[in-house]
Design an enzyme around this catalytic site. Structure first.
Site, PDB file in Angstrom:
ATOM      1  N   ILE A 131      -0.792   2.128   8.740  1.00  0.00           N
ATOM      2  CA  ILE A 131      -2.133   2.025   8.636  1.00  0.00           C
ATOM      3  C   ILE A 131      -2.579   1.374  10.151  1.00  0.00           C
ATOM      4  CG2 ILE A 131      -4.572   1.009   8.240  1.00  0.00           C
ATOM      5  CD1 ILE A 131      -3.426   0.992   5.115  1.00  0.00           C
ATOM      6  N   SER A 164      10.101  -4.523   9.817  1.00  0.00           N
ATOM      7  CA  SER A 164      11.036  -4.728   8.761  1.00  0.00           C
ATOM      8  C   SER A 164      10.573  -3.357   8.026  1.00  0.00           C
ATOM      9  CB  SER A 164      10.734  -5.709   7.859  1.00  0.00           C
ATOM     10  OG  SER A 164       9.294  -6.063   7.500  1.00  0.00           O
ATOM     11  N   ASN A 165       9.601  -2.561   8.068  1.00  0.00           N
ATOM     12  CA  ASN A 165       9.339  -1.397   7.310  1.00  0.00           C
ATOM     13  C   ASN A 165       8.511  -0.496   8.278  1.00  0.00           C
ATOM     14  OD1 ASN A 165       9.062   0.270   5.065  1.00  0.00           O
ATOM     15  ND2 ASN A 165       7.222  -0.612   4.604  1.00  0.00           N
ATOM     16  N   PHE A 174      -2.504  -6.810   9.569  1.00  0.00           N
ATOM     17  CA  PHE A 174      -1.859  -5.844   8.453  1.00  0.00           C
ATOM     18  C   PHE A 174      -0.622  -6.222   7.992  1.00  0.00           C
ATOM     19  CE2 PHE A 174      -4.197  -2.705  11.369  1.00  0.00           C
ATOM     20  CZ  PHE A 174      -5.089  -2.273  10.410  1.00  0.00           C
ATOM     21  N   SER A 178      -7.237  -4.921  -0.595  1.00  0.00           N
ATOM     22  CA  SER A 178      -6.789  -3.858  -1.429  1.00  0.00           C
ATOM     23  C   SER A 178      -7.819  -3.657  -2.553  1.00  0.00           C
ATOM     24  CB  SER A 178      -5.681  -3.880  -1.658  1.00  0.00           C
ATOM     25  OG  SER A 178      -5.092  -2.904  -2.744  1.00  0.00           O
ATOM     26  N   TYR A 225       2.381  -8.577  -5.312  1.00  0.00           N
ATOM     27  CA  TYR A 225       1.821  -7.898  -4.478  1.00  0.00           C
ATOM     28  C   TYR A 225       0.302  -7.992  -4.593  1.00  0.00           C
ATOM     29  CZ  TYR A 225      -0.816  -4.157  -1.927  1.00  0.00           C
ATOM     30  OH  TYR A 225      -1.571  -3.657  -1.276  1.00  0.00           O
ATOM     31  N   LYS A 254      -2.719 -10.436  -2.244  1.00  0.00           N
ATOM     32  CA  LYS A 254      -4.030  -9.994  -1.467  1.00  0.00           C
ATOM     33  C   LYS A 254      -5.031 -10.538  -1.899  1.00  0.00           C
ATOM     34  CE  LYS A 254      -2.340  -6.382   0.923  1.00  0.00           C
ATOM     35  NZ  LYS A 254      -2.285  -6.742   2.583  1.00  0.00           N
ATOM     36  N   TYR A 271      -9.024  -1.604   0.965  1.00  0.00           N
ATOM     37  CA  TYR A 271      -8.706  -0.169   1.064  1.00  0.00           C
ATOM     38  C   TYR A 271      -8.457   0.447  -0.437  1.00  0.00           C
ATOM     39  CZ  TYR A 271      -6.735  -2.185   5.182  1.00  0.00           C
ATOM     40  OH  TYR A 271      -6.629  -2.636   6.430  1.00  0.00           O
ATOM     41  N   ASN A 284       7.092   5.499  -3.341  1.00  0.00           N
ATOM     42  CA  ASN A 284       6.395   5.035  -4.769  1.00  0.00           C
ATOM     43  C   ASN A 284       5.072   5.604  -4.854  1.00  0.00           C
ATOM     44  OD1 ASN A 284       8.460   3.074  -5.465  1.00  0.00           O
ATOM     45  ND2 ASN A 284       7.410   2.013  -3.472  1.00  0.00           N
ATOM     46  N   ARG A 323       2.824   5.444 -16.001  1.00  0.00           N
ATOM     47  CA  ARG A 323       3.514   4.581 -15.344  1.00  0.00           C
ATOM     48  C   ARG A 323       2.730   3.134 -15.666  1.00  0.00           C
ATOM     49  NH1 ARG A 323       3.367   4.609  -8.805  1.00  0.00           N
ATOM     50  NH2 ARG A 323       1.284   4.437  -9.199  1.00  0.00           N
TER      51      ARG A 323
HETATM   52  N1  UFG Z   1       1.428   9.056  -9.266  1.00  0.00           N
HETATM   53  C1  UFG Z   1       1.960   9.957 -10.017  1.00  0.00           C
HETATM   54  N2  UFG Z   1       3.480  10.438  -9.614  1.00  0.00           N
HETATM   55  C2  UFG Z   1       3.793   9.685  -8.589  1.00  0.00           C
HETATM   56  C3  UFG Z   1       3.027   8.731  -7.999  1.00  0.00           C
HETATM   57  C4  UFG Z   1       1.920   8.459  -8.252  1.00  0.00           C
HETATM   58  O1  UFG Z   1       1.412  10.900 -10.943  1.00  0.00           O
HETATM   59  O2  UFG Z   1       5.049   9.868  -8.404  1.00  0.00           O
HETATM   60  C5  UFG Z   1      -0.059   8.840 -10.004  1.00  0.00           C
HETATM   61  C6  UFG Z   1      -0.388   7.427 -10.201  1.00  0.00           C
HETATM   62  O3  UFG Z   1      -0.083   7.378 -11.766  1.00  0.00           O
HETATM   63  C7  UFG Z   1      -1.823   7.351 -10.102  1.00  0.00           C
HETATM   64  C8  UFG Z   1      -1.858   8.038  -8.619  1.00  0.00           C
HETATM   65  O4  UFG Z   1      -0.705   8.947  -8.647  1.00  0.00           O
HETATM   66  O5  UFG Z   1      -2.555   7.834 -10.809  1.00  0.00           O
HETATM   67  C9  UFG Z   1      -1.877   7.236  -7.501  1.00  0.00           C
HETATM   68  O6  UFG Z   1      -0.777   6.445  -7.193  1.00  0.00           O
HETATM   69  P1  UFG Z   1      -0.296   5.825  -6.242  1.00  0.00           P
HETATM   70  O7  UFG Z   1       1.022   5.050  -6.402  1.00  0.00           O
HETATM   71  O8  UFG Z   1      -0.054   6.615  -4.928  1.00  0.00           O
HETATM   72  O9  UFG Z   1      -1.344   4.764  -5.747  1.00  0.00           O
HETATM   73  P2  UFG Z   1      -1.935   3.401  -6.391  1.00  0.00           P
HETATM   74  O10 UFG Z   1      -3.396   3.828  -7.051  1.00  0.00           O
HETATM   75  O11 UFG Z   1      -1.242   3.146  -7.904  1.00  0.00           O
HETATM   76  O12 UFG Z   1      -1.701   2.407  -5.717  1.00  0.00           O
HETATM   77  C10 UFG Z   1      -2.359   2.220  -4.527  1.00  0.00           C
HETATM   78  C11 UFG Z   1      -1.794   1.464  -3.647  1.00  0.00           C
HETATM   79  C12 UFG Z   1      -1.505  -0.195  -3.949  1.00  0.00           C
HETATM   80  C13 UFG Z   1      -2.817  -0.895  -4.364  1.00  0.00           C
HETATM   81  C14 UFG Z   1      -3.278   0.253  -5.472  1.00  0.00           C
HETATM   82  C15 UFG Z   1      -4.659  -0.515  -6.121  1.00  0.00           C
HETATM   83  O13 UFG Z   1      -0.651   2.128  -3.137  1.00  0.00           O
HETATM   84  O14 UFG Z   1      -1.096  -0.601  -2.705  1.00  0.00           O
HETATM   85  O15 UFG Z   1      -3.739   1.567  -4.899  1.00  0.00           O
HETATM   86  O16 UFG Z   1      -5.580  -0.347  -5.294  1.00  0.00           O
HETATM   87  F1  UFG Z   1      -2.818  -1.886  -4.945  1.00  0.00           F
END
Ligand code: UFG
Length: 378
Positions: free
Chosen positions: A24, A46-47, A97, A141, A166, A170, A194, A215, A331
């Site tokens: 971002i 670092s990332n 950020f 977030s 995490y 925030k 966000y 992830n 998950r």
């Molecule tokens: N999902 C899958 N398969 C995957 C990864 C995700 O089906 O391999 C699904 C999850 O179950 C969810 C959706 O895709 O329904 C989105 O998942 P993400 O991991 O991409 O995003 P999240 O909504 O879980 O997480 C995001 C940000 C975090 C933040 C969170 C809450 O990555 O930093 O929103 O706002 F904390």
């Protein structure tokens, strides 16, 4: 000593962007430069990769020695290094950020997350204050809403317990920054919550470059599309949503980046209903009713929810072939749906997200197909 004023031209305004080489951050630096701001980036890499900043220069048309963009490879935990940066530049505002962001990893490494994210921000604010810089935009977030009480989520939706360190960082940092203003009304604070940032710059030069197996959904789908991973695991198809898969508010990272520029302009009284709630107009003037007029909180999303299958199908349209997937168990910690009301950002900041899911996937695909190994191929 007074806080530094933002009521001046962009060309005279220097913005410190911590984490400016990240996903971002790098897109936000592009948008700041496009609007004429001067930018100083502090990032410990670092990332992230310095290559991202070289490509930002290309996009912005800056020569390597153009000092409208300056980079320091430093950690925000390094007080002396940060002090040197503030001594060397007349910084007017900070967009912060820098921070660790992997939800699962934060459960395994809570000390590292609290130390880096919380202590790092305390050091940053302390050094900034010592240099009379009290304007800060913070990268928060939607995770602070926890399991939201209602959707679409407005900024008035109560915060709930985070489900991982995490998320707590925030939530805690929102509190820290709000308390800074309560203790000293010269602080101008914007907390940007966000939703799910995805996509990439339309040039295909910068984008998301996660280390290891992604992830998050979008980078995972993108790596399946490019053939690096076999198939997407869809985490649950039995949620109370139209197709049973999780619904999120995906927002193009360029729209998100522009939201930061809008927040800075708003702080400086350049846009929005400045007199009533614009931060620039109230510095040093505490509200009689004790409300936190110097703390602006905004959701940045599109207001549209998309399911996991919607995302997969949009990406198939972008890349032109099928994306294999299989349904997996839910998950842990996931919620069924999560999308924003963005009316406040529209009304106050004059900002709305422009790009739809197809555009997000098209730009993500352009980045991923041109850079299958991210910046490592550079
Ligand atoms: N999902 C899958 N398969 C995957 C990864 C995700 O089906 O391999 C699904 C999850 O179950 C969810 C959706 O895709 O329904 C989105 O998942 P993400 O991991 O991409 O995003 P999240 O909504 O879980 O997480 C995001 C940000 C975090 C933040 C969170 C809450 O990555 O930093 O929103 O706002 F904390």
């Amino acid at each position: 000593m007074a806080n530094r004023s933002l009521a001046k031209d962009h060309a005279d305004t220097c913005v410190l962007v911590t984490g400016g080489a990240g996903f971002i951050g790098s897109h936000t630096v592009v948008e700041l430069l496009a609007r004429g701001y001067r930018v100083v980036v502090v990032d410990d890499l670092s990332n992230s990769s310095e290559t991202a900043l070289e490509r930002v220069r290309t996009i912005a048309g800056l020569a390597p020695d153009d000092n409208r963009l300056v980079f320091y490879e430093d950690s925000i935990l390094d007080r002396d290094a940060l002090s040197r940066v503030f001594d060397a530049h007349d910084i007017d505002a900070i967009i912060h950020f820098a921070g660790f962001k992997a939800v699962g990893e934060s459960v395994q490494k809570p000390l590292e997350y609290y130390w880096n994210n919380v202590a790092g921000t305390l050091v940053l604010c302390d050094v900034a204050r010592a240099h009379n810089v009290k304007n800060i935009v913070f990268s928060s977030s939607a995770t602070v809403y926890g399991e939201p009480e209602f959707c679409p989520i407005t900024e008035n939706c109560p915060k709930h317990d985070a489900t991982n360190p995490y998320g707590w960082t925030k939530s805690m940092l929102e509190q820290v920054l709000s308390d800074l203003y309560v203790g000293d009304n010269e602080w101008n604070v914007v907390l940007l919550r966000y939703f799910n940032p995805i996509g990439a710059h339309e040039s295909g030069l910068i984008g998301e470059d996660p280390k290891g197996i992604p992830n998050n959904l979008l980078p995972y789908v993108a790596q399946v599309a490019v053939g690096k991973l076999a198939r997407v695991g869809v985490f649950g198809d039995d949620y109370p949503t139209p197709d049973g898969t999780g619904v999120r508010d995906y927002i193009h990272v360029v729209d998100l980046a522009r939201g930061h520029v809008a927040a800075l302009d708003w702080m400086g009284g350049k846009v929005g209903t400045g007199e009533a709630r614009g931060l620039g107009s109230i510095a040093g003037e505490p509200a009689e009713d004790g409300t936190r007029r110097g703390v602006g909180i905004f959701n940045l999303g599109t207001g549209t929810g998309s399911s996991v299958l919607d995302v997969i199908h949009a990406f198939e349209r972008a890349c032109g072939h099928k994306i294999p997937y299989e349904i997996k168990p839910r998950r842990a910690g996931d919620i069924a749906e999560n999308y924003a009301s963005c009316d406040k950002a529209r009304d106050e900041l004059g900002w709305v997200a422009e790009y739809d899911l197809d555009r997000m996937c098209a730009d993500s695909w352009r980045w991923q197909s041109a850079n299958p190994d991210g910046y490592a191929t550079a």
